[in-house]
Design an enzyme around this catalytic site. Sequence first.
Site, PDB file in Angstrom:
ATOM      1  N   HIS A  76       0.821  -1.216   0.000  1.00 30.99           N
ATOM      2  CA  HIS A  76       0.000   0.000   0.000  1.00 30.99           C
ATOM      3  C   HIS A  76       0.854   1.263   0.000  1.00 30.99           C
ATOM      4  O   HIS A  76       0.586   2.187  -0.735  1.00 30.99           O
ATOM      5  CB  HIS A  76      -0.955  -0.011   1.190  1.00 30.99           C
ATOM      6  CG  HIS A  76      -2.013   1.027   1.105  1.00 30.99           C
ATOM      7  ND1 HIS A  76      -1.746   2.370   1.242  1.00 30.99           N
ATOM      8  CD2 HIS A  76      -3.329   0.925   0.883  1.00 30.99           C
ATOM      9  CE1 HIS A  76      -2.867   3.046   1.121  1.00 30.99           C
ATOM     10  NE2 HIS A  76      -3.846   2.191   0.902  1.00 30.99           N
ATOM     11  N   ARG A  77       1.859   1.369   0.814  1.00 31.20           N
ATOM     12  CA  ARG A  77       2.822   2.471   0.876  1.00 31.20           C
ATOM     13  C   ARG A  77       2.272   3.775   1.441  1.00 31.20           C
ATOM     14  O   ARG A  77       3.004   4.754   1.545  1.00 31.20           O
ATOM     15  CB  ARG A  77       3.454   2.750  -0.484  1.00 31.20           C
ATOM     16  CG  ARG A  77       4.208   1.582  -1.032  1.00 31.20           C
ATOM     17  CD  ARG A  77       4.883   1.826  -2.331  1.00 31.20           C
ATOM     18  NE  ARG A  77       4.437   2.988  -3.052  1.00 31.20           N
ATOM     19  CZ  ARG A  77       4.872   3.330  -4.238  1.00 31.20           C
ATOM     20  NH1 ARG A  77       5.761   2.590  -4.841  1.00 31.20           N
ATOM     21  NH2 ARG A  77       4.436   4.412  -4.839  1.00 31.20           N
ATOM     22  N   ASP A  78       0.993   3.826   1.797  1.00 31.46           N
ATOM     23  CA  ASP A  78       0.443   5.060   2.364  1.00 31.46           C
ATOM     24  C   ASP A  78      -0.710   4.732   3.310  1.00 31.46           C
ATOM     25  O   ASP A  78      -1.799   5.296   3.200  1.00 31.46           O
ATOM     26  CB  ASP A  78      -0.004   5.992   1.249  1.00 31.46           C
ATOM     27  CG  ASP A  78      -0.211   7.425   1.724  1.00 31.46           C
ATOM     28  OD1 ASP A  78       0.341   7.788   2.785  1.00 31.46           O
ATOM     29  OD2 ASP A  78      -0.923   8.172   1.040  1.00 31.46           O
ATOM     30  N   VAL A  79      -0.461   3.808   4.230  1.00 34.93           N
ATOM     31  CA  VAL A  79      -1.512   3.391   5.160  1.00 34.93           C
ATOM     32  C   VAL A  79      -1.694   4.473   6.220  1.00 34.93           C
ATOM     33  O   VAL A  79      -0.747   4.873   6.882  1.00 34.93           O
ATOM     34  CB  VAL A  79      -1.146   2.048   5.837  1.00 34.93           C
ATOM     35  CG1 VAL A  79      -2.215   1.649   6.841  1.00 34.93           C
ATOM     36  CG2 VAL A  79      -0.965   0.966   4.797  1.00 34.93           C
ATOM     37  N   HIS A  83      -7.268   6.500   4.751  1.00 31.16           N
ATOM     38  CA  HIS A  83      -7.392   5.486   3.708  1.00 31.16           C
ATOM     39  C   HIS A  83      -8.068   4.214   4.204  1.00 31.16           C
ATOM     40  O   HIS A  83      -8.057   3.194   3.514  1.00 31.16           O
ATOM     41  CB  HIS A  83      -6.020   5.159   3.117  1.00 31.16           C
ATOM     42  CG  HIS A  83      -5.439   6.314   2.373  1.00 31.16           C
ATOM     43  ND1 HIS A  83      -4.130   6.376   2.023  1.00 31.16           N
ATOM     44  CD2 HIS A  83      -5.988   7.467   1.918  1.00 31.16           C
ATOM     45  CE1 HIS A  83      -3.886   7.506   1.383  1.00 31.16           C
ATOM     46  NE2 HIS A  83      -5.018   8.186   1.323  1.00 31.16           N
TER      47      HIS A  83
END
Length: 101
Positions: A76-79, A83
């Site tokens: 995911h890289r942007d938890v 989100h």
Amino acid sequence: MMLFRYRHNNLVYLLGFCDEGDEKILVYEYEFNGSLERYLSSNTLTWAQRLKICIGAARGLEYLHNPPGTQHTVLHRDVKSAHVLLDQFWEAKIADLGCPK
């Protein structure tokens, strides 16, 4: 097209997309209760609901990191709480897959 393959109860479904010229739009399903971010600093959620949401989000991330079959792993890289979307039953759904900002 890859994102259409990922179906799990704890992921927001991708309904469609637009890729015309400079227009690039992803269309996801609507989640009734919005993002977890708006509830974290309020007393709206019980501790039982918060735990259920955490477990749901973890299940969605586990599915992305260890997909069944021949699907590729998605990190995911942007938890973050913005989100994690919540449906009408307060089930957690991971959104913005692979789209860091």
